[in-house]
Motif scaffolding. Sequence first.
Motif, short mmCIF file in Angstrom:
data_model
loop_
_atom_site.label_atom_id
_atom_site.label_comp_id
_atom_site.label_asym_id
_atom_site.label_seq_id
_atom_site.Cartn_x
_atom_site.Cartn_y
_atom_site.Cartn_z
N VAL A 470 -27.60 -7.85 -35.93
CA VAL A 470 -26.56 -6.92 -35.53
C VAL A 470 -27.18 -5.91 -34.58
CG1 VAL A 470 -25.30 -7.21 -37.71
CG2 VAL A 470 -26.99 -5.37 -37.49
N ALA A 471 -26.35 -5.10 -33.95
CA ALA A 471 -26.87 -4.10 -33.03
C ALA A 471 -27.81 -3.14 -33.75
CB ALA A 471 -25.71 -3.31 -32.41
N PRO A 472 -29.05 -3.01 -33.32
CA PRO A 472 -29.96 -2.05 -33.95
C PRO A 472 -29.47 -0.62 -33.77
CG PRO A 472 -31.18 -3.64 -32.62
CD PRO A 472 -29.73 -3.82 -32.29
N PRO A 473 -29.80 0.28 -34.69
CA PRO A 473 -29.39 1.67 -34.55
C PRO A 473 -30.05 2.33 -33.35
CG PRO A 473 -30.92 1.42 -36.39
CD PRO A 473 -30.56 0.04 -35.95
N LEU A 474 -29.43 3.39 -32.87
CA LEU A 474 -29.96 4.10 -31.71
C LEU A 474 -31.36 4.62 -31.93
CD1 LEU A 474 -26.76 6.08 -30.71
CD2 LEU A 474 -27.88 4.34 -29.31
N ASP A 475 -31.70 4.93 -33.20
CA ASP A 475 -33.03 5.47 -33.47
C ASP A 475 -34.01 4.40 -33.92
OD1 ASP A 475 -31.95 4.94 -35.95
OD2 ASP A 475 -32.58 6.81 -36.88
N ALA A 476 -33.69 3.15 -33.69
CA ALA A 476 -34.62 2.08 -34.06
C ALA A 476 -35.94 2.27 -33.32
CB ALA A 476 -34.02 0.72 -33.72
N SER A 477 -37.03 1.93 -33.99
CA SER A 477 -38.35 2.10 -33.40
C SER A 477 -38.54 1.13 -32.23
CB SER A 477 -39.43 1.83 -34.44
OG SER A 477 -39.42 0.47 -34.83
N ALA A 478 -39.47 1.47 -31.36
CA ALA A 478 -39.80 0.59 -30.24
C ALA A 478 -40.28 -0.77 -30.76
CB ALA A 478 -40.87 1.24 -29.37
N GLU A 479 -40.98 -0.75 -31.88
CA GLU A 479 -41.47 -2.01 -32.45
C GLU A 479 -40.31 -2.88 -32.92
OE1 GLU A 479 -44.49 0.94 -32.21
OE2 GLU A 479 -42.57 1.02 -33.28
N ARG A 480 -39.30 -2.28 -33.57
CA ARG A 480 -38.14 -3.04 -34.02
C ARG A 480 -37.35 -3.60 -32.83
NH1 ARG A 480 -35.43 -6.75 -36.79
NH2 ARG A 480 -33.22 -6.23 -37.10
N LEU A 481 -37.16 -2.78 -31.81
CA LEU A 481 -36.43 -3.24 -30.64
C LEU A 481 -37.15 -4.40 -29.96
CD1 LEU A 481 -35.18 0.11 -29.07
CD2 LEU A 481 -33.85 -1.57 -30.36
N GLN A 482 -38.47 -4.33 -29.91
CA GLN A 482 -39.22 -5.42 -29.29
C GLN A 482 -39.13 -6.68 -30.13
OE1 GLN A 482 -40.37 -5.55 -26.34
NE2 GLN A 482 -41.40 -7.54 -26.46
N GLN A 483 -39.16 -6.53 -31.46
CA GLN A 483 -39.03 -7.71 -32.33
C GLN A 483 -37.66 -8.36 -32.14
OE1 GLN A 483 -37.02 -7.84 -35.50
NE2 GLN A 483 -37.56 -10.01 -35.61
#
Length: 541
Positions: A470-483
């Motif tokens: 699902v869409a990651p939250p706006l405050d998701a970490s850079a690591e989570r967004l890259q994953q």
Amino acid sequence: MSDPSEHPAEDIAHDLQGFVGLPDGVEPPPQLFDAFWAYEAALMDDDLERLGAFFATGPDVMRGDGSGLLVGRENIDRFRTGRGGAPARTVTEIQVRPITETHAYVTSVNAPDKGGRGLVTQLWERCGDQDATPGGWVITAAHVSAPPPAMDTRIWRVLGSPLVPATTADGPLAGATVAVKDIVAVPGQRIGAGVPAYLAEATVEESPADALAALLSAGASVQGIAQTDQFAYSIAGKNAAYGTPPNPAAPGAIPGGSSSGPASAVASGQATLGLGTDTAGSIRVPASYQGLWGLRPTHGAVSLKGVLPLAPSYDTPGWLARDGATLRAAAAATLDASAQRAIPSDQAVVAAALFEVADADVRHGLGDVIDALAAHGLFASLEPVSVPAPAELFRIFRSTQSAEAARSWQEWIGLHPGALAEDVAERFAWAASVTPAQEEEALEAKRQVREAIDAALGDAILLLPSASSVAPPLDASAERLQQVREATLGITAVAGITGRPALSLPLLELDGGPVGLSLVGPRGSDLALIDIALGWVDALQ
């Protein structure tokens, strides 16, 4: 008006007639006004810890606004963290309706410093920690109505009424409005590509891009030019220069990019159609995150004339819509009908590897959707197939796409140091590091993988996730967004590498937001895919 928080709370109703409204003969609940003003002060200070204390704990607390509804304290806290503070305002009126000794309904009117009027409705309950909030009063439900902006610059760069009229009053898209991604030529306007420095040097376009001209000739008008990730080099939807377009389907989450502006415009009802592009998934990912229909057409089936390049061997215009019929009308108005082909509607395949990289809730949820389709007798066969591992698909795609992206923009970037956001600049720097030998090796691997996938799929429809989460939250970490990025691109690369059309359907709603199911068909089966999907949706209703 002086700050009422300076007055004893119980005296407010008497001292500020017309400011506070209470039923005749009813006294304000003890310390409720103290709590109200303390909450307002914390809001203006953007004190996240104090604000959190004013909301009830647990999964049932609610907060809603024009962007959507948040349920659960955790989701509300996450939204508040990513918001970056509330606009400064002055409360001008409060209406209180006590319900019980421990419950009260409060509506307040506010005047934002930038103009307009706002309205906030809250259900307060006296059940919290009295050391944390006055009287232990906490908010269990809230609805916020902010003054509507003349133009939400997170979504739009330019807006009209219309910006460009249709070239015919009749046609299959008569009355439709289009949000055009800011890398597509709009007559009388400049292309900004999400980069202020590029916009500043751009010249006015004389003619519409071919993909836009087809929609105008079908009766659609241009509502405006919608925001994009910088140079369309992302699938997140964030833009450091203009802000992140809201996600109406998942408030507090990223919208998905790089066709984020068109997707948000369509999902929020501000446009009928989104005209975007898809290189790595930039139609399918925002469609998945925002509960839209989205089509990446067969590569090369839609002209790229008038569209800024990123990686031409992958780039293609595409469309976003709230319903399948509108999407089909846009596709039919643009595609060459003689190049379209029919395919069996009941021959589907799945590749386990493409589901295994998705989050568990996506994997299981889409599995249930496919089971429901099968239970309705929509498949004569649903066969497992093997495709290369998503990690290998991502590697091949990343190397070949990046080499092209560097050729498209590295010279301009070199002449404009500091013009790009840090994450986009880093992506282009990596792209510039791909050597000719590495690109050649990846191109040969791409050729082999394309042949293998074509052999495995034949004329069957491949079912797969549109995005890995699902869409990651706006405050998701850079690591989570890259994953999420790597997992998603390993899935979306199937269509990119093969040039096959891919359609995202909004068939699943999870706790964190919608998720799309993608249908990948043979090259030239774009309209057939939409027709088949429309039949599947009808069968599920």
